[in-house]
Design a protein around this motif. Structure first.
Motif, mmCIF file in Angstrom:
data_model
loop_
_atom_site.group_PDB
_atom_site.id
_atom_site.type_symbol
_atom_site.label_atom_id
_atom_site.label_comp_id
_atom_site.label_asym_id
_atom_site.label_seq_id
_atom_site.Cartn_x
_atom_site.Cartn_y
_atom_site.Cartn_z
ATOM 1 N N PRO A 30 0.771 -1.425 -0.492
ATOM 2 C CA PRO A 30 0.366 -0.058 -0.100
ATOM 3 C C PRO A 30 0.782 1.515 0.015
ATOM 4 N N ARG A 31 0.415 1.889 -0.838
ATOM 5 C CA ARG A 31 1.328 4.012 -0.667
ATOM 6 C C ARG A 31 0.009 4.613 -0.524
ATOM 7 N N GLY A 32 -1.085 4.113 -0.523
ATOM 8 C CA GLY A 32 -1.784 5.314 -0.058
ATOM 9 C C GLY A 32 -1.905 6.597 1.715
ATOM 10 N N ALA A 33 -2.715 7.348 1.321
ATOM 11 C CA ALA A 33 -2.684 8.261 3.044
ATOM 12 C C ALA A 33 -2.409 7.408 4.013
ATOM 13 N N ASP A 34 -3.433 6.200 4.136
ATOM 14 C CA ASP A 34 -4.249 5.077 5.419
ATOM 15 C C ASP A 34 -2.993 4.765 5.686
ATOM 16 N N ALA A 73 -16.885 -2.402 -8.803
ATOM 17 C CA ALA A 73 -15.424 -2.525 -8.579
ATOM 18 C C ALA A 73 -14.598 -2.213 -9.283
ATOM 19 N N LEU A 74 -14.595 -3.373 -10.297
ATOM 20 C CA LEU A 74 -13.786 -2.473 -11.272
ATOM 21 C C LEU A 74 -12.941 -1.728 -11.926
ATOM 22 N N ALA A 75 -14.006 -0.495 -11.668
ATOM 23 C CA ALA A 75 -13.697 0.699 -11.792
ATOM 24 C C ALA A 75 -13.210 1.103 -10.685
ATOM 25 N N LEU A 76 -13.370 0.801 -9.572
ATOM 26 C CA LEU A 76 -11.839 0.687 -8.096
ATOM 27 C C LEU A 76 -11.562 0.588 -8.590
ATOM 28 N N ILE A 77 -11.058 -0.987 -8.190
ATOM 29 C CA ILE A 77 -10.311 -1.378 -8.784
ATOM 30 C C ILE A 77 -9.024 -1.126 -9.099
ATOM 31 N N THR A 78 -8.975 -1.793 -10.688
ATOM 32 C CA THR A 78 -7.802 -0.310 -12.012
ATOM 33 C C THR A 78 -7.624 0.713 -11.683
ATOM 34 N N ARG A 79 -8.754 1.703 -11.052
ATOM 35 C CA ARG A 79 -7.831 3.119 -10.255
ATOM 36 C C ARG A 79 -6.536 2.930 -8.998
ATOM 37 N N LEU A 80 -7.094 1.630 -7.889
ATOM 38 C CA LEU A 80 -5.853 1.697 -6.392
ATOM 39 C C LEU A 80 -4.838 0.883 -6.943
ATOM 40 N N ILE A 81 -4.992 0.520 -8.249
ATOM 41 C CA ILE A 81 -3.518 -0.312 -8.847
ATOM 42 C C ILE A 81 -2.635 0.321 -9.076
ATOM 43 N N GLY A 82 -1.497 0.623 -9.123
ATOM 44 C CA GLY A 82 -0.139 1.958 -9.148
ATOM 45 C C GLY A 82 -0.293 2.648 -9.350
ATOM 46 N N THR A 83 -1.636 2.929 -7.777
ATOM 47 C CA THR A 83 -1.595 4.609 -6.668
ATOM 48 C C THR A 83 -1.276 4.208 -5.846
ATOM 49 N N ASP A 84 -2.640 3.696 -5.202
ATOM 50 C CA ASP A 84 -2.447 3.403 -3.768
ATOM 51 C C ASP A 84 -2.166 2.025 -3.339
#
Length: 415
Positions: A30-34, A73-84
């Motif tokens: 994980p690389r997010g703020a939490d 769910a796919l839309a959410l997950i693909t935004r997270l991969i490589g970012t968070d």
């Protein structure tokens, strides 16, 4: 320009969801703020006959589950991969696809074999896999939960569900506590106020028969007829490492204790049990509080809450929250990492809160300052002024001057 590794991974993920071959997806690094977030687990489920993806956000002290329709769910997950998240593992029946980002943020795609035991299409609607083996059927029958054929008795469905849910939870908690559990001798476990012993038997079987960790399990119960019944069933089903003793939580002491369990111990009996575990230096404490009455007369809530708290039900729930929140903070001060979560759905019981505490090992929280409490009263490394302040601030907010667990631990609630 060719397709990037990230685009290829997302394409394979979307295809697995749409054609029903997704077994599971895990996102890590994980690389997010939490800072408390550890990973994200995704698996297919069926809710009310419709396909969904279940997303389990795993944090240090709790898991948060959210279910979404597939496309959402796919839309959410693909935004997270490589970012968070900088790591992703996609499992299908044919192979494992791994996407990793290096320290420069550059993705790399690799492939591996499928997980042999995994199968797609997990559903909420189908029977769950149970951790307890067929060997547990003998005591389930003798304690009246199932028939001789293994069918659950009509009035025991909730109890049967509770037993298996407890074992599922225990498996995760035992994994968290594993570094602090002994490997050179049997694990010493006490179930305080064990009643008819359903969960005591389940605990014995989980450690000895499922996890294959030698464990000596004692159930403590003040009603002699239940002690006699449970000891007879333990003998008849061949469980020499399981025994039941007469007594109360307050009167029982163990020279060695690694795991303490106390479910639905009424009012301050929960505090008595927690104190026994803390004072023994147990690696894992598991309690389900009940009937939190001690603090109710003391509570002095903020004036804005007064009109609402004239309703008895709100007063009761307010007292329950204040009591269990104070317990969790006291355990943190005493050197434990705590989790507070739902044990069994409120559909089955209103008393559904569970507090689990895992003892920190030396060095787990480096750089902390001792809190200056009475030396030797609480085992562990983590009595810090910062943790003590959190306890006292909560107590002061509610006007709490005295509380059972604080007294047991010689913790002064006054500021």
């Amino acid at each position: 320009m060719g397709v990037s590794p990230l685009e290829q991974f997302n394409t394979e993920l979307a295809a697995s969801v749409r054609d029903g071959t997704l077994v599971k997806l895990t996102l890590g690094k994980p690389r997010g703020a939490d800072a408390s977030l550890r990973n994200l687990l995704v698996r297919p489920v069926t809710l009310r006959g419709a396909p969904h993806l279940s997303l389990v956000w795993r944090h240090d002290r709790q898991d948060i589950t959210k279910n979404h329709p597939p496309e959402e769910a796919l839309a959410l997950i693909t935004r997270l991969i490589g970012t968070d998240f900088h790591s992703a593992h996609l499992f299908t029946p044919t192979r494992m696809t791994q996407l990793e980002f290096n320290k420069h943020g550059e993705p790399r795609l690799t492939y591996g074999p499928a997980a042999a035991a995994e199968k797609p299409g997990a559903a909420h609607d189908r029977p769950k896999q149970r951790l307890l083996t067929e060997e547990s059927q003998s005591w389930l029958e003798k304690l009246g939960v199932t028939t001789a054929s293994g069918a659950v008795r009509e009035n025991q469905a909730d109890k049967h569900r509770q037993i298996h849910k407890f074992v599922e939870i225990l498996s995760h908690l035992a994994a968290d506590a594993a570094p602090g559990l002994p490997s050179h001798r049997p694990i010493e476990i006490a179930d305080m106020g064990c009643g008819k012993g359903y969960l005591t038997f389940a605990t014995h079987d989980y450690f000895n028969l499922v996890a294959h960790r030698a464990a000596h399990v004692r159930g403590i119960e003040f009603r002699p007829e239940l002690v006699e019944l449970c000891n007879r069933v333990a003998r008849e089903t061949g469980r020499p490492q399981l025994e039941f003793l007469g007594g109360t939580i307050a009167s029982t002491n163990f020279p060695t204790l690694d795991v303490l369990i106390a479910l639905h111990a009424c009012d301050t009996a929960t505090d008595d049990a927690l104190a026994k575990g803390v004072q023994a230096g147990a690696a894992l404490l598991v309690v389900a509080p009940c009937c939190q009455k001690e603090l109710r007369p003391q509570l002095t809530a903020a004036p804005v809450l007064a009109p609402a708290l004239r309703h008895g039900i709100f007063q009761e729930r307010h007292a329950e929250f204040a009591t269990d929140a104070l317990r969790a903070l006291l355990l943190e001060w005493a050197g434990y990492d705590t989790k507070v979560f739902e044990f069994i759905s409120t559909e089955h019981t209103a008393k559904n809160l569970m507090i689990a505490a895992t003892k920190r090992l030396p060095g787990d929280r480096p750089g902390q300052t001792p809190a200056g409490q009475q030396a030797g009263t609480v085992p562990g490394e983590a009595r810090t002024e910062e943790a003590a302040v959190r306890v006292r601030e909560l107590a002061a907010f509610y006007g709490i001057k005295s509380q059972a667990l604080a007294r047991h631990l010689y913790f002064d609630l006054s500021t």
